[in-house]
Design a protein around this motif. Structure first.
Motif, PDB file in Angstrom:
ATOM      1  N   ALA A 168     -26.926  20.016 -51.721  1.00 63.31           N
ATOM      2  CA  ALA A 168     -26.607  21.335 -52.274  1.00 63.31           C
ATOM      3  C   ALA A 168     -25.110  21.519 -52.456  1.00 63.31           C
ATOM      4  O   ALA A 168     -24.673  22.252 -53.340  1.00 63.31           O
ATOM      5  N   ALA A 169     -24.316  20.857 -51.632  1.00 59.28           N
ATOM      6  CA  ALA A 169     -22.863  21.025 -51.701  1.00 59.28           C
ATOM      7  C   ALA A 169     -22.160  19.750 -52.160  1.00 59.28           C
ATOM      8  O   ALA A 169     -20.939  19.694 -52.153  1.00 59.28           O
TER       9      ALA A 169
ATOM     10  N   ARG B 128     -37.151  14.288 -69.131  1.00 62.16           N
ATOM     11  CA  ARG B 128     -38.250  15.107 -68.627  1.00 62.16           C
ATOM     12  C   ARG B 128     -38.020  15.193 -67.124  1.00 62.16           C
ATOM     13  O   ARG B 128     -38.246  14.217 -66.407  1.00 62.16           O
ATOM     14  N   ALA B 129     -37.542  16.345 -66.669  1.00 64.87           N
ATOM     15  CA  ALA B 129     -37.044  16.456 -65.307  1.00 64.87           C
ATOM     16  C   ALA B 129     -38.113  16.973 -64.367  1.00 64.87           C
ATOM     17  O   ALA B 129     -38.734  18.000 -64.635  1.00 64.87           O
ATOM     18  N   GLY B 130     -38.277  16.277 -63.231  1.00 67.12           N
ATOM     19  CA  GLY B 130     -39.260  16.694 -62.239  1.00 67.12           C
ATOM     20  C   GLY B 130     -38.955  18.071 -61.684  1.00 67.12           C
ATOM     21  O   GLY B 130     -39.852  18.891 -61.494  1.00 67.12           O
ATOM     22  N   CYS B 131     -37.676  18.331 -61.428  1.00 66.21           N
ATOM     23  CA  CYS B 131     -37.303  19.628 -60.849  1.00 66.21           C
ATOM     24  C   CYS B 131     -37.601  20.755 -61.829  1.00 66.21           C
ATOM     25  O   CYS B 131     -38.169  21.793 -61.467  1.00 66.21           O
TER      26      CYS B 131
ATOM     27  N   VAL C  67     -32.020  14.586 -55.661  1.00 66.19           N
ATOM     28  CA  VAL C  67     -30.738  15.166 -56.052  1.00 66.19           C
ATOM     29  C   VAL C  67     -30.599  16.608 -55.580  1.00 66.19           C
ATOM     30  O   VAL C  67     -29.656  16.979 -54.905  1.00 66.19           O
ATOM     31  N   ILE C  68     -31.598  17.430 -55.938  1.00 63.68           N
ATOM     32  CA  ILE C  68     -31.474  18.876 -55.739  1.00 63.68           C
ATOM     33  C   ILE C  68     -31.845  19.233 -54.307  1.00 63.68           C
ATOM     34  O   ILE C  68     -32.693  18.577 -53.688  1.00 63.68           O
ATOM     35  N   GLU C  69     -31.179  20.245 -53.772  1.00 66.50           N
ATOM     36  CA  GLU C  69     -31.414  20.631 -52.386  1.00 66.50           C
ATOM     37  C   GLU C  69     -31.141  22.117 -52.222  1.00 66.50           C
ATOM     38  O   GLU C  69     -30.434  22.715 -53.028  1.00 66.50           O
TER      39      GLU C  69
END
Lengths: 318, 411
Positions: A89-90, A131-134, A172-174
């Motif tokens: 996240a940071a 095509r993004a999973g998130c 990647v994303i958090e």
């Protein structure tokens, strides 16, 4: 046209801006720094060439500076020069260090090779998948595709359901637990809107991180791959180009793709990542079929002749 | 650690024959076999943040969906003896749906923005599908329960009409509410859940139905309402629990067969998972004994219900927490992406085609990877569907036979 000659010649109007500190933004600054005129409606991304990376981490610093991200864990990790650990996240740019010191198993090299010198360094980033999973998992619509082809989280809509977190095939994303929302690389959306290239690409001293339209980057990357093969670096390959490793399972393409020199797992990347939402029809279909069968069983069992059951109940009560 | 260059082939370069495109086209390099390397043991993906709130919510979700289905079927098909089931089922569905909604909202990291889920509908997101199933289901269940309440208070005409009218959409949504949670867990990249595709959703459907039947049985028999329909409800509990056990067993067997995985056994929750199967089996045995018991004492049946419900709650817990832990094992995720995918569709196979001079164990591993990757998802789904439908049919006939034998004996 810019892909044939890289880096491209700097336009003449650069001479109009000789000062070191600027009072205002140079219009279309990306044309001067990256040879790219940023227009909405085209897909932009990164080509990260790990064969040029020197592990200076300027990209990590520039990203943190521009986006005012918190520092995170400041302790030494013991994992070579990687004290960041991974994306989060940071941390929206993360430089991975892999030391491959052995010449043969158990035997340390005495002579360092002129190319890469037994080091692998990669600047990891959000892949901004085609095509993004998130994006496909987000139920609030906070994650959306911008006019520049990137994937961005709208911070005023995200309610922290955290379903994007396990959906990303690259981790990647958090969630930031202090503000309760999901964060990731925005491809410097605010800079793109102002005609500037992203901070990490601008600051990279070796041009390992190259910014531009994705189709031009892929062309340039293939030329670079060919050049490396011709120079004897047979292990070089592109990760995230269409029909390549990293763009499997329905993801189709990574707009931020890489040139790697070893197996993807060495860099903590999956060789065949999957887009999870492709599996929904079969899964939900099987589940609903089971539910339908059980509901039918319920009806069958409950619809018994009252007389027969009444007899049984009378027997039992005797 | 040094890349073995002899194992990598030089890619061939084919020049384009027509004028465009200008660049040569490359065929893919073939990687050396994966030898288990990770990046300092750091997980390549982020584990999910689902914890006890999600487990509790999923449990009550299945319970509510199943209760509404059973109550609606009883309303239409059961005789006068079934009114107890209808009443209890409708109240249980409304209560379960409310508990689930409140628990899920509290599980958000920014709960005050829970309504943002209702901004859009996204069919590629199982969570969006689920939210749009739960929200109308909760509303309709509460309205059905309100109608039931009116009926109980004496307004049988209006209350009955209201209850029956709202119970239909509620039951229809109830089947989706029972099921979507499996899809939501499965359609992530958490290895433990993703490798279970497509068995999670059927498991959740069976679990929802069996937990609902067990809970209804417990409530009805505790009030000593041993009507004729109660026996049918007990048979339903038996059949759905057996279906759940069967599906779970098939999933376990498939997991054991797949090479390199078995992520559940590597977590701390393997013992808990076995306890779940034990509890469900114990409940089955108790129900069977109770069905053959002529005195119709409620104790055995109620104990079986409690056992089944405890097992059901434990299963939700284990599934959620074991999944989180499997997300922290890098090897599990890398194995999952290599083996449980249609690797032949890519030009970069994860494992190279077995070479003639490769050592035997490496060759076998490579061909197993390609083989299991190619046909795994396709054939497994059909297999499990057949197993599921077959077991339910078999158990239905068995249940009827037991009843028939009891009948003949009495006559």
């Amino acid at each position: 046209m810019t892909s044939a000659v890289y880096p491209p010649a700097v336009p003449a109007r650069a001479r109009n801006h000789p000062e070191s500190t600027f009072g205002q933004v140079i219009p279309d600054e990306a044309e001067l720094t990256a040879g790219v005129r940023i227009v909405p409606g085209r897909n932009y991304g990164f080509f990260t060439d790990t064969s040029l990376c020197i592990g200076c981490k300027a990209c990590e610093v520039a990203c943190k500076e521009w986006n005012a991200l918190p520092a995170g864990d400041l302790r030494l990790s013991g994992h070579s020069y990687d004290n960041t650990g991974g994306l989060g996240a940071a941390t929206w740019r993360h430089v991975a260090f892999i030391e491959q010191i052995e010449e043969a198993p158990g035997c340390r090299a005495n002579l360092l090779k002129p190319f890469q010198s037994h080091w692998l360094m990669m600047s990891d980033v959000c892949k901004h998948c085609k095509r993004a999973g998130c994006l496909e998992a987000c139920p609030t619509g906070a994650l959306f595709r911008t006019e520049f082809g990137s994937v961005v989280v709208q911070q005023d809509i995200c309610n922290g359901c955290a379903y994007c977190v396990p959906s990303c095939p690259f981790g990647v994303i958090e969630i930031n637990f202090e503000d309760g929302r999901a964060h990731k690389c925005t491809l410097c959306y605010d800079r793109l809107k102002g005609g500037l290239e992203p901070a990490c690409a601008k600051t990279c001293p070796t041009n390992a991180i190259q910014f531009g339209p994705v189709d031009e980057l892929v062309t340039r990357a293939r030329l670079r791959e060919e050049k490396l093969h011709a120079a004897g670096v047979e292990t070089a390959y592109l990760y995230g180009v269409p029909d390549g490793a990293g763009a499997t399972g329905g993801i189709e393409q990574l707009y931020c793709f890489f040139l790697l020199l070893d197996r993807p797992e060495v860099y903590n990347l999956p060789v065949a990542p999957q887009l999870p939402s492709k599996r929904i029809p079969r899964s939900l279909g099987a589940g609903m079929a089971t539910a339908a069968v059980l509901a039918a069983a319920t009806a069958v069992l409950l619809a018994e002749s009252p007389k027969k059951l009444q007899r049984k109940v009378t027997h039992a009560s005797r | 650690m040094h890349p073995d260059k002899s194992a990598m082939q030089r890619p061939t370069v084919r020049m384009a024959t027509a004028a465009p495109p200008v660049l040569p086209v490359f065929s893919a390099p073939v990687f050396p076999a994966y030898s288990g390397q990770t990046y300092y043991g750091i997980p390549p993906i982020k584990p999910s943040h689902y914890k006890w709130r999600t487990a509790v919510a999923f449990f009550f979700n299945g319970l509510a969906g199943g209760s509404q289905i059973i109550a609606t079927k009883a309303d239409w098909f059961a005789g006068a003896d079934g009114r107890g089931i209808v009443r209890t089922g409708r109240y249980l569905a409304a209560a379960g749906a409310t508990i689930t909604t409140l628990t899920l909202i509290s599980a958000l990291h920014t709960p005050r923005r829970w309504y943002n889920m209702l901004r859009i509908y996204k069919p590629t997101s199982p969570m969006s599908i689920g939210i749009w199933a739960i929200t109308p289901f909760t509303i309709f269940s509460v309205l059905t329960a309100a109608g039931q309440f009116l009926e109980d208070e004496g307004y049988s005409g209006a209350g009955g009409w209201m209850g029956r009218f709202f119970s239909l959409p509620s039951a229809a949504l109830g089947s989706l509410v029972m099921t979507y949670m499996g899809t939501e867990l499965e359609e992530t990249n958490t290895p433990l859940w993703a490798e279970a595709h497509p068995a999670m959703a059927p498991l959740y459907a069976a679990a929802g139905m069996s937990n609902a039947a067990a809970a209804l049985l417990l409530l009805i028999r505790s009030k000593k309402e041993a009507g004729a329909a109660t026996l049918a409800l007990q048979k339903l509990a038996f059949v759905s629990t057996a279906a759940e056990l069967g599906l779970g067993g098939a999933l376990d067997a498939a997991r054991r067969r797949a090479p390199g995985t078995g992520s559940l056994r590597k977590t701390r929750y393997d013992a808990g998972y076995r306890m779940v199967s034990g509890a469900a089996s114990g409940a089955l045995i108790l129900w069977l004994l109770d069905g053959m018991d002529r005195s119709r004492r409620p104790a055995a049946g109620m104990l079986a219900s409690l056992l089944k419900l405890a097992g059901g709650m434990l299963w939700q817990w284990v599934t959620v927490y074991a999944g989180r832990e499997s997300g922290r094992h890098p090897g599990d995720y890398f194995e999952y992406t290599r083996l449980h995918t249609n690797i032949s569709a890519t030009k970069h196979p994860a494992a190279p085609p077995p070479a003639e001079d490769a050592p035997p164990d490496q060759r076998e591993k490579a061909s197993a990877a390609v083989r299991s990757g190619k046909g795994y998802a396709r054939s497994a789904g059909l297999r499990w569907s057949l197993i599921g439908i077959g077991s339910v049919a078999l158990l239905l006939s068995f249940a009827k036979k037991v009843e028939g034998a009891y009948d003949r004996e009495k006559r």
